[in-house]
Design a protein around this motif. Structure first.
Motif: not given
Length: 54
Positions: A6-8, A25-32
């Motif tokens: 989720v945080r790659p 790192r980014k949150n893939r759910l919030n910032d696809p």
């Protein structure tokens, strides 16, 4: 600990063409979509846009 999918870890590359990169790192759910941040580029000597590399 296992790395979360989720945080790659992503690399941000300068749009000024200087070759400067940041690692974050980014949150893939919030910032696809691709991440774009305005950060300081020491080679250019000013703030520029940094876009996520894939």
């Amino acid at each position: 600990m296992a790395r979360s999918t989720v945080r790659p870890v992503v690399r941000l590359k300068s749009t000024a063409g200087t070759g400067v990169t940041y690692v974050t790192r980014k949150n893939r759910l919030n910032d696809p979509d691709r991440l774009v941040l305005r950060k300081y580029d020491p080679a250019a000597g000013r703030h520029v846009l940094f876009r996520e590399e894939r």
